[in-house]
Design an enzyme around this catalytic site. Structure first.
Site, PDB file in Angstrom:
ATOM      1  N   SER A  22      -5.515   4.874   5.516  1.00 60.65           N
ATOM      2  CA  SER A  22      -5.189   3.447   5.550  1.00 60.65           C
ATOM      3  C   SER A  22      -4.759   2.922   4.183  1.00 60.65           C
ATOM      4  CB  SER A  22      -6.389   2.637   6.023  1.00 60.65           C
ATOM      5  OG  SER A  22      -6.756   3.011   7.323  1.00 60.65           O
ATOM      6  N   PHE A  66     -14.868  -3.973   1.152  1.00 61.24           N
ATOM      7  CA  PHE A  66     -15.985  -3.055   0.915  1.00 61.24           C
ATOM      8  C   PHE A  66     -16.078  -2.593  -0.530  1.00 61.24           C
ATOM      9  CE2 PHE A  66     -14.389  -2.300   5.347  1.00 61.24           C
ATOM     10  CZ  PHE A  66     -15.244  -3.242   5.909  1.00 61.24           C
ATOM     11  N   GLU A  83     -19.339   3.340  -0.744  1.00 62.56           N
ATOM     12  CA  GLU A  83     -18.523   2.728  -1.805  1.00 62.56           C
ATOM     13  C   GLU A  83     -19.260   2.665  -3.135  1.00 62.56           C
ATOM     14  OE1 GLU A  83     -19.102   1.406   1.194  1.00 62.56           O
ATOM     15  OE2 GLU A  83     -17.170   1.790   2.139  1.00 62.56           O
ATOM     16  N   ARG A 138      -2.480  -5.130   3.961  1.00 57.12           N
ATOM     17  CA  ARG A 138      -2.388  -4.119   5.010  1.00 57.12           C
ATOM     18  C   ARG A 138      -0.944  -4.020   5.502  1.00 57.12           C
ATOM     19  NH1 ARG A 138      -3.579  -5.234  11.143  1.00 57.12           N
ATOM     20  NH2 ARG A 138      -2.980  -3.223  11.976  1.00 57.12           N
ATOM     21  N   HIS A 171      -5.778  -3.968   2.290  1.00 56.03           N
ATOM     22  CA  HIS A 171      -6.375  -4.741   3.386  1.00 56.03           C
ATOM     23  C   HIS A 171      -7.119  -5.978   2.885  1.00 56.03           C
ATOM     24  CE1 HIS A 171      -5.309  -0.986   5.244  1.00 56.03           C
ATOM     25  NE2 HIS A 171      -5.616  -1.435   6.445  1.00 56.03           N
ATOM     26  N   ARG A 192       0.823  -1.215   0.000  1.00 51.37           N
ATOM     27  CA  ARG A 192       0.000   0.000   0.000  1.00 51.37           C
ATOM     28  C   ARG A 192       0.861   1.271   0.000  1.00 51.37           C
ATOM     29  NH1 ARG A 192      -2.469   0.839   6.114  1.00 51.37           N
ATOM     30  NH2 ARG A 192      -0.850  -0.283   7.237  1.00 51.37           N
TER      31      ARG A 192
END
Lengths: 283, 313
Positions: free
Chosen positions: B35, B81, B56, B165, B107, B8
């Site tokens: 995040s 999500f 979303e 993550r 994630h 990420r």
């Protein structure tokens, strides 16, 4: 100011579009005439008076963007596009047939001039908001227009999009709610009340106008007001009649997703011919 | 200990580089920018960053609208999500219209850890790869993630890129490695058996191969970072040579890498396959390493599968 002749010209196209809607769904033996007829006067005002579009250049940089969120009313859109010169009127007969550009619900990859593929209710407004934000980012004057169904407003995504349109000050965005009060299973009041729809949008931060969706002068006047709005997105709640323009189809649920019969078409055609005759006299 | 880096983080860093090179790049997030690391882009180019809030479906819809206007759009959130909540928007508003939207999710998988099952996407590869036109990519490490993001930005159409993550071991050298779209690379040669791995399992596959070497079992390791399009040629070639395959993924064994490899091999080169992955169950809270051990997504877990498949050879 719109002239009387211009109003009559729009009304003339409404008659032609209504006839196309009935004929093309009859040939296809399927489709959604009811909700196409209810938004006919809106689409003819947009395509024959208001929108900045060029049928010869569907991707013209300076065009207005039009998204039909209620994609099942594609017969109305296709008819307007054909009369406006995007493709020959004779092509309307291919609606819903294998290989046609006139898919059951609009497909931008198969038909030049379709801004966005739609059909799954609730998704169109988010697309419009995205286009609107992009235009603002690029400081472009183009405007974004769309038509949503009233039943469609039961989708949660519509309200996510409504929230974001106000948050990002999408004043270049104007939508119509084609409020014909009917959805497949019954009246919107019976199935899932959406009212007071205007107040809901107002509380979400929109400029709200309510009109008779079959009155050309009111449609044009609302579009003018929307254009002068500099901060908020505008929703025009257009009170309409499902099946408008054909006596036996008006307010009838059965014509939501079914075409009329050959016999019914003959009667409807006569009614529309008479209506067209009266309008043509005045042009 | 190997060097660690976050996929990420390299995603965020690459986005900023791309944003600098191309004013047409825009980024959306759904309230998780710190995040997902799209916050790096947000800080560098605030005008071109749009937060959809915790919504979303609308995030994907707005991304489609921006792409319709000619923007190169990155839409980011947690894998759970963005692929789960917005699946139909991805199918109908993005892929069906073939719009230039790159769904870059972080994630993914069980290594989300402590947040538990609600946040651990173990089905995302499956539900993304069934969508026509969608490309599904999983980087083996941060180096590959950066190059993958750059490549996706340069190509038209929709992409799904799956990232983690945590910081993960570096498999590749940043100077030498050259990512190639649609290709699966054999990163270790051996003729007895092949491990076809994706994401964080690639490093573990190399470790397992080293261990097995001690027992004189010669193992090929293939990095399948492109799950769709799948590199049929390489997979068939390796299967013909080794005649035994283990697939390894931090994802459900239903519909993910194992299924994708099996779809190719059952038609073109039927050989025994053992699939290592999550066995169709939900995750739970725990430290990432504890969860990996519980689900046998470890060097030992891979070795067990290799021995099992060799018996079937």
């Amino acid at each position: 100011m719109i002239t009387k002749t211009e109003v009559h010209n729009i009304m003339k196209y409404s008659c032609l579009i209504r006839r196309h809607i009935l004929e093309m769904t009859l040939i296809a033996k399927s489709g959604h005439p009811g909700g196409s007829l209810s938004m006919t006067d809106i689409i003819s005002t947009l395509y024959f008076y208001w929108l900045k579009i060029d049928p010869k250049k569907p991707l013209w940089e300076e065009r207005d963007y039009f998204v039909l969120a209620k994609g099942h009313a594609s017969p109305a859109l296709y008819s307007a596009m054909a009369e406006r010169g995007f493709f020959p009127v004779s092509y309307l007969k291919t609606l819903r047939q294998l290989g046609t550009g006139l898919q059951g619900h609009p497909d931008k990859r198969r038909l030049p001039g379709i801004e966005m593929s739609t059909g799954s209710l609730g998704q169109g407004l988010s697309i419009m908001v995205g286009i609107s934000m992009g235009l603002k980012l690029d400081k472009k004057p183009n405007r974004v227009f769309g038509v949503l169904g009233d039943g469609e407003c039961q989708e949660g995504q519509v309200w996510e999009a409504a929230m974001s349109a106000a948050h990002y000050n999408c004043s270049n965005l104007t939508i119509f709610i084609d409020k014909n009060n009917l959805q497949i299973d019954g009246t919107t009041d019976e199935i899932m009340s959406i009212d007071p729809i205007g107040k809901k949008f107002e509380s979400f931060g929109w400029n709200v106008l309510t009109i008779d969706g079959h009155n050309i002068l009111e449609i044009v006047s609302a579009l003018e007001k929307a254009e002068n709005e500099t901060k908020k997105p505008t929703v025009i709640v257009a009170n309409t009649v499902k099946g408008k323009g054909v006596s036996f189809m008006e307010h009838q649920l059965c014509f939501h997703g079914s075409p009329c019969t050959d016999e019914e078409f003959c009667i409807a055609e006569k009614e529309l011919k008479n209506a067209l005759g009266e309008i043509t006299c005045q042009i | 200990m190997p060097d660690l880096a976050g996929t990420r983080d390299y995603f965020g860093k690459t986005l900023v580089e791309l944003g600098n090179e191309n004013p047409n790049i825009v980024v959306l997030d759904a309230d998780l920018s710190s995040s997902t690391r799209t916050s790096m882009f947000r800080k560098a180019y605030p005008d071109r960053f749009f937060n959809a809030g915790i919504a979303e479906q609308n995030c994907i819809g707005m991304a489609a609208g921006l792409a319709n206007l000619g923007k190169i759009v990155f839409a980011s959130s947690f894998a759970m999500f963005i692929t789960g909540r917005a699946w139909e928007q991805i199918r109908n508003s993005v892929s069906y219209a073939y719009l230039n939207v790159k769904i870059a999710a972080t994630h993914a998988g069980i290594t989300v850890g402590e947040d538990g099952a609600s946040h651990q996407a173990l089905e995302d590869i499956a539900i993304m790869r069934v969508i026509p036109e969608m490309r599904v990519l999983v980087p083996a490490d941060a180096i590959e993630a950066g190059q993958m993001i750059r490549s996706a930005a340069e190509m038209p159409g929709p992409f799904y890129i799956r990232m983690s993550r945590g910081n993960t071991p570096l498999v590749f050298n940043s100077i030498e490695y050259q990512y190639e779209y649609g290709k699966s690379k054999v990163i270790r040669e051996g003729e007895d058996v092949a491990i076809m791995a994706t994401g964080i399992m690639v490093y573990l596959a190399l470790e397992a191969a080293n261990e097995l070497q001690k027992e004189n079992i010669k193992v090929s390791v293939v990095n399948i970072s492109s799950i769709k399009p799948i590199d049929e040629e390489t997979i068939i070639q390796v299967a013909k040579k080794t005649r035994a395959i283990v697939t390894a993924e931090e994802h459900s064994v239903f519909g993910g890498l194992g299924s994708a490899v099996a779809e190719v091999l059952c038609q073109h080169c039927p050989v025994p396959i053992e699939m290592l992955g999550i066995q169709g169950v939900f995750g739970e809270s725990g430290k990432p390493d504890e969860l990996l051990i519980k689900h046998h997504l470890t060097t030992e877990g891979i070795i067990d599968k290799v021995k099992k498949v060799l018996k079937r050879k």
